[in-house]
Every structure is written in structure tokens, then in C-alpha cells.
Design a protein around this motif. Structure first.
Motif, PDB file in Angstrom:
ATOM      1  N   ASP A 123       0.851  -1.194   0.000  1.00  0.00           N
ATOM      2  CA  ASP A 123       0.000   0.000   0.000  1.00  0.00           C
ATOM      3  C   ASP A 123       0.880   1.235   0.000  1.00  0.00           C
ATOM      4  O   ASP A 123       1.927   1.251   0.636  1.00  0.00           O
ATOM      5  CB  ASP A 123      -0.862   0.048   1.271  1.00  0.00           C
ATOM      6  CG  ASP A 123      -1.796  -1.135   1.375  1.00  0.00           C
ATOM      7  OD1 ASP A 123      -2.483  -1.415   0.388  1.00  0.00           O
ATOM      8  OD2 ASP A 123      -1.817  -1.786   2.437  1.00  0.00           O
ATOM      9  N   HIS A 124       0.432   2.249  -0.656  1.00  0.00           N
ATOM     10  CA  HIS A 124       1.209   3.497  -0.682  1.00  0.00           C
ATOM     11  C   HIS A 124       1.240   4.109   0.725  1.00  0.00           C
ATOM     12  O   HIS A 124       0.261   4.035   1.452  1.00  0.00           O
ATOM     13  CB  HIS A 124       0.567   4.464  -1.670  1.00  0.00           C
ATOM     14  CG  HIS A 124       1.461   5.591  -2.060  1.00  0.00           C
ATOM     15  ND1 HIS A 124       1.529   6.748  -1.344  1.00  0.00           N
ATOM     16  CD2 HIS A 124       2.352   5.716  -3.071  1.00  0.00           C
ATOM     17  CE1 HIS A 124       2.413   7.559  -1.922  1.00  0.00           C
ATOM     18  NE2 HIS A 124       2.928   6.956  -2.968  1.00  0.00           N
TER      19      HIS A 124
ATOM     20  N   ILE B 168       0.930   6.923   1.725  1.00  0.00           N
ATOM     21  CA  ILE B 168      -0.003   8.024   1.936  1.00  0.00           C
ATOM     22  C   ILE B 168      -1.198   7.570   2.794  1.00  0.00           C
ATOM     23  O   ILE B 168      -1.835   8.365   3.477  1.00  0.00           O
ATOM     24  CB  ILE B 168      -0.470   8.583   0.565  1.00  0.00           C
ATOM     25  CG1 ILE B 168      -0.806  10.060   0.662  1.00  0.00           C
ATOM     26  CG2 ILE B 168      -1.659   7.856   0.005  1.00  0.00           C
ATOM     27  CD1 ILE B 168       0.187  10.919  -0.019  1.00  0.00           C
ATOM     28  N   PHE B 169      -1.467   6.249   2.782  1.00  0.00           N
ATOM     29  CA  PHE B 169      -2.599   5.730   3.549  1.00  0.00           C
ATOM     30  C   PHE B 169      -2.229   5.430   4.996  1.00  0.00           C
ATOM     31  O   PHE B 169      -3.085   5.080   5.801  1.00  0.00           O
ATOM     32  CB  PHE B 169      -3.120   4.439   2.920  1.00  0.00           C
ATOM     33  CG  PHE B 169      -3.623   4.637   1.520  1.00  0.00           C
ATOM     34  CD1 PHE B 169      -4.737   5.423   1.291  1.00  0.00           C
ATOM     35  CD2 PHE B 169      -2.977   4.056   0.440  1.00  0.00           C
ATOM     36  CE1 PHE B 169      -5.200   5.622   0.004  1.00  0.00           C
ATOM     37  CE2 PHE B 169      -3.437   4.257  -0.846  1.00  0.00           C
ATOM     38  CZ  PHE B 169      -4.547   5.046  -1.067  1.00  0.00           C
TER      39      PHE B 169
END
Ligand code: SF4
Lengths: 308, 134, 222
Positions: free
Chosen positions: A112-113, A115-116
Motif C-alpha cells: 500500500d502506498h 499516503i494511507f
């Protein structure tokens, strides 16, 4: 002393038995007891347990060490490894280390990126992508070489997994991507959770058409829903999840206190349907922070006893 | 006793939006000091002109433009509004208060409206007091 | 072009605070095009700073000057007099310009007034998008002219991740999924077979990972 044992998951799948795997999220802390406790609730119900690697980009106990805690209590882990946080040097080093600790399964992901996650200000690495991670593990295993071509003493004989999301776009391309992952060296696939049976069936049909199910073991993902709120949240907020309106509606139509039962019921129906699809070799039950339900699901689905 | 505050206003206007000689009443107002800058089109108001007016001591700046659908250069008024909005933010950042700058629609020859706009501006400036950077 | 954005006034005020004679130096090339550091921006910033300091009763002299390019000696020279008579320079060029000025004036602090953001294009009036990471080894031919290293949030080289939905990247609703664009483009070009190609790990040594880069054109050195 050398530990020459083969992945149990590999043995089960290669015997053609329907496999059951699940997931365990390591704690946001250094307490091994949390992992051990979760592991104990799963004992006897599943063939292997995926251990996530800083899932959703939130710092947790490393996958490699949580896998080791599971090994110590006699459970078989699948070490998830994302390419978000480590460059190729660190990835290969950890693969060697993991094997030396007795870890035999790896699931190669991009991740997952950040940013999350809880630290969106972090630098992401993505030195290589998941496709290249798969190929790297395969080269290490089959040719006994690292990425530089150096001959490894005692190559890590990992059973190699990858993820597939039949519900992401563009749909037509999803099977090409699966084929690429298989070419790169994937032995088994765990899919994103299946709610949209129609789309999954179609994806499986395309995979069979391309002869992919002959080359790879596909474990279909399932996640029991807890409430209509969760269904709505997941389909809106969680990247790559596709929950058809009919399912959300079903969750919404039962009284609140029955929602959990309904979610489990849907999950069991899904598993039953999945077992009938040609080319599906097992299920991967993802019930993060709800591990205690996994046993119940496996039992009610008639998947007990698990093979030894 | 303090002298009552008599705001200095710099008025930018487009030659199409406002006709000075037609708005005689302006000169009659004695509670305000006005400096006018005429532009061929209000879209020519650059950020720096607006800021420099404050540097030269204006307490407020008023930009008069044609109603959007009447602008001869089509987008002139819209552009002017965007510039003014931008400079209002800069004024806030400076600590001068973006309300010292405003942009209003008016069409040529409508002295009464212009007068009203002007008095409203004076009211705002009386509230805000003199330009602290003057 | 290089795209940049002027730093917030408050930050600029902070970094120029210790100085009494400030030259605001603009650059007439990339940063002018993106409204960050051309002549107009120099004038506006100078005016705003004068207002700030006047309001606070500080006496800071501000001079304005803009040269064609701050990354070339020839133009930098034009500014040397102005730089010489001030005690600090606020450069509105990209980071390259700031450093080019700084290394030629050993005793004068050269301060950045712009955040250099990316190599991009003017997508439409007022909208700039990042298109290139300057990796030093262009592979656009195989990706149908869309760069996944720059435009895919995860720098994926072998196809989209599981988060691509309706052409949008999982990372932000405002970001197009680069892989959706690559696939569409390859379809239009009749080159879908590229999608089946296995792209091996990127050699980052030609990028900034190999340390600061240097380009030498022998044929231009006299
Ligand atoms: S959604 Fe598309 S652009 Fe975003 S990370 Fe995934 S593949 Fe890359």
C-alpha cells in the motif's frame, strides 16, 4: 544445522488438496505474546498464516519476526514482503534471513502506498516492483543466485506467492498481469477478497482459457463482513475492493445484532461457490483483528479437519 | 480631539465600466480622498499595482469592473476578480486585511450605484482604520 | 520545464529577516512560465515585503532585478553589480539557479524564495503536471510515451497495482492511473504486446541514486 523442510502449503497444494490460509497482523508494539495468542486461535484450522508487512503503511512488528514467533509455536507462516520500504539489497538480505529462520513461503507485493498510513511523510522506495521481487526470489531459489548473479551458498528454497486483484481496472488487462506474474515465477496466488462473484468467475474463466490455472495454484480471498457500515466503507475507501450493491443491501436488511451472522453466512456461501469453480485451489480468509472467527468459518464451511 | 479618519482610496476602473465626469457626486463626497487609475480593461490590473497603491499610502483599493457578461474583452472581469482574490490573500498574509481591497461590478454612467459602492467601501475602511503600513 | 512555486510569504519573511539590504533576483525562463519567479513575481513579492516591513517598522531596503537565466554564467554576470551592493539575495529561480548564484558570490547569502517542485508541462492555463523524473535512461518507447517511473505512484514497471479503479490511482482521486494511460495508449498504437513484456529491475545508477550527475560534451569544450 540445516533445516531442510519443505513448505507445508506447497505439499498440500501439490497433492491437489483444497488449501485454507488466513492472515495475522503483527502488533503495533514489541510484544510477541500478541502474535502467539493470535496464532493459537488459528491452530488446527488453517494450513498457513500470512503475516502482513507493515500493512496499510503503518509501522508494526516486522513480518519476518512475527513469522518466526508463529514458527516457534508450530504454525506455518507465509511471509508477506512489500517493495515499498526496502531496496533490492535489503529485500534479498531479508529473504536469506527469513529462510535461515525456517520461513518457507513468501508473498511478494508492491504494498500500500504510504499516503494511507500513519506516516505519509515517509520516503517510499519502490526500487523494484512486485513482479521483479517474484523473479528475484525465483532466481535465488532455482539458480541459486542473487540479483547480481553471485552464487549463493545455501539458496533459499521459498514457495513463491503473489497477489492478484480481479476487481481492479482495467479488467481485460488483469489476466495478462496474472500471466506475467506466473512467468516471473509465482507458484501460488492469493486474490483480493471476492464479493463480486460474477466478475471473479469471469476472471477465472479467462485464466483457464489462457491455461494459467494449470501453472499456478489460486487461493481465492474472502473477508467476512461485520456490518453494513463496513461494507460501505470498504467499497468506497479501500482501494481495489468491489462489493456489489446486492451484498451491501443484504447486510443492511438484517437487524443490527444479526449483521455478524449474516456476514459469516455470506462468507460461507462464497466459499461454497468458490470450491465449485474449476481452478480454485483454496481459500484465503482475511479477517484482520477478527482472527477468532476464522476457526468458526473453516469449521462451518466443512473444511475440517485440515490435512497434516 | 482626533481628526475624524478620512480614508484614502485608490480606484482602479476600466474606461468602459465607469465614466468619471458622469459621476460627479464622487467629488462631492467629503469623507473620502480618491485617487483614480484608468485602465483600458480591468483585466490589466496586475497584482503589483494593487499592492503598490497600499505602499503609496492608500487605506483601501477599489476595482470597478463591468459586469462579467458585459466585458468587451470577454474574460477581463473574470480575470480581474481572480487577481483581486489572490491579492486579498496576500494582504491577509501581510497582516493588512484583505478587506481593504474589493472589486465591484458597475456599468458606465451609473453614478448612483458607484456612489453607493463608494460609501460602502468607506464604511468598511472606517471599521478597519488607517493602513498600518502607510 | 522546471516547475516551481513561490514559498509562503511568512517563510520568506523569516529567512530574509536578518538582512538589511535585499536583492530579489528573478529568473526569466522556467519559473517565469509557471508564475513563480519572473519579473512580475519579483515586483509583487518586493511590494508585499516592503509592506510587511513597513508595517512592522523595520527598515529593510529591497532591490528588484531579473535576469534571463540564473543557471548560466553569462546571465549571472549581468546581476553581479546589483548583487554586490546588497547584503543578501533572495533568488526566485529553481534550486539550480540558487546554487549557481551562491557559488559565484562567496560572501553573500543566497536564499531560496521558490520551492522547486518537478519537471513538467503546462497542462492547461494555470495547471502544471509532473512528467519526468530525470532518471537518466529514458524508457518511454516501451510505455507508449507515458512514464510509469514518474507518473505511477509506486514506480511500477510491469503493470498496474490492484488499486487502479476507473482510470484513477489509488493514491488520490486527482491522480490518473499511469498504467491505465499506458494501456490505452498502447492499445491505440496497436502495441498491446508490450504489456506482456517483462521489464527487468530499473538500473537507477543513471539516476540521482548514482550520486550527483554530470554531463560532459567534449565537442563543446574548447
Ligand atoms: S493505481 Fe495506477 S498509478 Fe496508482 S500506484 Fe497503482 S498502478 Fe500506479
Amino acid at each position: 544445522m540445516k533445516m531442510e523442510h519443505m513448505s507445508k502449503l506447497e505439499q498440500i497444494l501439490s497433492r491437489g488438496e483444497f488449501a485454507v490460509t488466513t492472515e495475522c497482523g503483527p502488533p503495533r508494539g514489541a510484544d510477541s505474546e500478541v502474535v502467539i495468542k493470535k496464532g493459537e486461535t488459528l491452530r488446527g484450522y488453517v494450513d498457513a498464516v500470512n503475516v502482513t508487512d507493515n500493512q496499510t503503511a503503518i509501522v508494526r512488528m516486522s513480518s519476518i519476526s512475527a513469522c518466526t514467533h508463529l514458527l516457534n509455536i508450530g504454525l506455518e507462516p507465509v511471509m508477506q514482503m512489500v517493495t515499498r520500504d526496502r531496496n533490492r539489497i535489503a529485500l534479498q538480505s531479508d529473504i536469506l534471513g527469513a529462510y535461515s529462520l525456517g520461513i518457507r513461503n513468501i508473498l511478494c507485493l508492491s504494498g500500500d502506498h504510504q499516503i494511507f498510513g500513519s506516516q505519509p511523510d515517509a520516503l517510499n522506495v519502490f526500487d523494484i516492483d512486485s513482479m521483479n521481487l517474484i523473479r528475484t526470489v525465483k532466481t535465488m531459489r532455482d539458480e541459486g543466485k542473487d540479483m547480481s548473479g553471485f552464487d549463493l551458498k545455501e539458496p533459499p528454497k521459498m514457495y513463491i506467492g503473489a497477489a492478484a486483484n480481479p476487481f481492479a481496472d482495467p479488467f481485460e488487462y488483469r489476466v495478462i498481469r496474472l500471466a506475467k506474474k506466473i512467468d516471473a515465477g509465482t507458484d501460488f496466488i492469493q486474490t483480493q477478497c471476492v464479493y463480486n462473484m460474477e466478475r471473479f468467475t469471469e476472471w477465472m474463466r479467462l485464466a483457464r482459457e489462457e491455461g494459467l490455472t494449470e501453472k499456478v495454484q489460486i487461493l481465492a480471498g474472502v473477508t467476512p463482513l461485520k456490518s453494513v457500515g463496513m461494507a460501505r466503507y470498504m467499497s468506497k475507501k479501500v482501494a481495489g475492493i468491489d462489493i456489489p450493491e446486492a451484498i451491501t443491501k443484504r447486510m443492511g436488511e438484517v437487524p443490527k445484532e444479526k449483521a455478524i451472522d449474516e456476514g459469516i453466512k455470506i462468507c460461507l456461501e462464497t466459499i461454497a461457490q468458490l470450491r465449485d469453480i474449476k481452478g480454485v485451489s483454496g481459500v484465503h480468509i482475511m479477517a484482520i483483528e477478527w482472527e477468532e472467527k476464522v476457526g468458526e468459518i473453516v469449521e462451518s464451511a466443512g473444511l475440517l479437519p485440515r490435512p497434516l | 480631539m482626533n481628526k475624524p479618519f478620512k480614508p484614502k482610496i485608490t480606484l482602479f476602473h476600466c474606461i468602459n465600466s465607469f465614466n468619471e465626469s458622469a459621476s460627479l457626486s464622487l467629488n462631492g463626497a467629503n469623507n473620502v480622498e480618491i485617487k483614480t487609475v484608468r485602465l483600458p480593461c480591468s483585466s490589466m490590473v496586475k497584482d503589483v499595482f494593487l499592492l503598490r497603491s497600499f505602499e503609496s499610502g492608500a487605506d483601501g483599493v477599489l476595482v470597478l469592473v463591468c459586469p462579467e457578461d458585459q466585458c468587451r474583452y470577454v474574460e477581463g472581469s473574470i480575470r480581474a476578480k481572480k487577481r483581486v482574490g489572490w491579492v486579498q490573500n496576500v494582504l491577509d498574509e501581510i497582516g493588512l486585511d484583505g478587506r481593504r481591497l474589493s472589486i465591484r461590478n458597475t456599468s458606465s454612467g451609473n453614478g448612483a450605484t458607484t456612489d453607493k459602492i463608494l460609501q460602502e467601501t468607506v464604511a468598511v475602511l472606517t471599521d478597519l482604520g488607517p493602513n498600518p503600513a502607510a | 520545464m522546471i516547475v516551481g512555486e513561490q514559498k509562503p510569504l511568512a517563510e520568506i519573511k523569516e529567512i530574509v529577516g536578518p538582512y538589511r539590504k535585499l536583492l530579489i533576483l528573478g529568473c526569466g525562463t522556467c519559473v517565469k512560465t509557471c508564475f513563480a519567479g519572473g519579473e512580475d513575481e519579483v515586483a509583487t513579492l518586493a511590494s508585499a515585503l516592503r509592506l510587511i516591513f513597513k508595517k512592522e517598522g523595520q527598515n529593510i531596503k529591497i532591490e528588484e532585478f531579473t535576469i534571463e537565466r540564473q543557471c548560466e554564467n553569462e546571465f549571472i554576470q549581468e546581476a553581479s553589480e546589483a548583487i554586490g551592493r546588497n547584503d543578501s539575495v533572495l533568488s526566485l529561480a529553481c534550486g539550480a539557479g540558487v546554487q549557481a548564484i551562491a557559488r559565484r558570490f562567496a560572501k553573500i547569502p543566497v536564499l531560496p524564495g521558490v520551492n522547486t517542485t518537478f519537471i513538467g508541462v503546462l497542462e492547461s492555463q494555470g495547471v502544471f503536471t509532473e512528467e519526468c523524473s530525470g532518471c537518466g535512461n529514458c524508457e518511454l518507447a516501451i510505455f507508449g510515451g507515458v512514464c510509469p517511473i514518474t507518473r505511477c505512484s509506486k514506480k511500477l514497471l510491469n503493470g498496474p497495482c490492484g488499486g487502479s479503479r476507473h482510470g484513477i490511482c489509488e493514491v488520490s482521486p486527482d491522480t490518473e492511473c499511469a498504467w491505465q494511460l499506458i494501456i490505452e495508449r498502447l492499445e491505440a498504437l496497436g502495441q498491446v504486446h508490450n504489456l506482456r513484456c517483462y521489464i527487468s529491475p530499473k538500473d537507477w545508477s543513471s539516476s540521482n541514486s548514482g550520486g550527483p550527475r554530470r554531463l560532459v560534451r567534449e565537442d563543446h569544450i574548447i
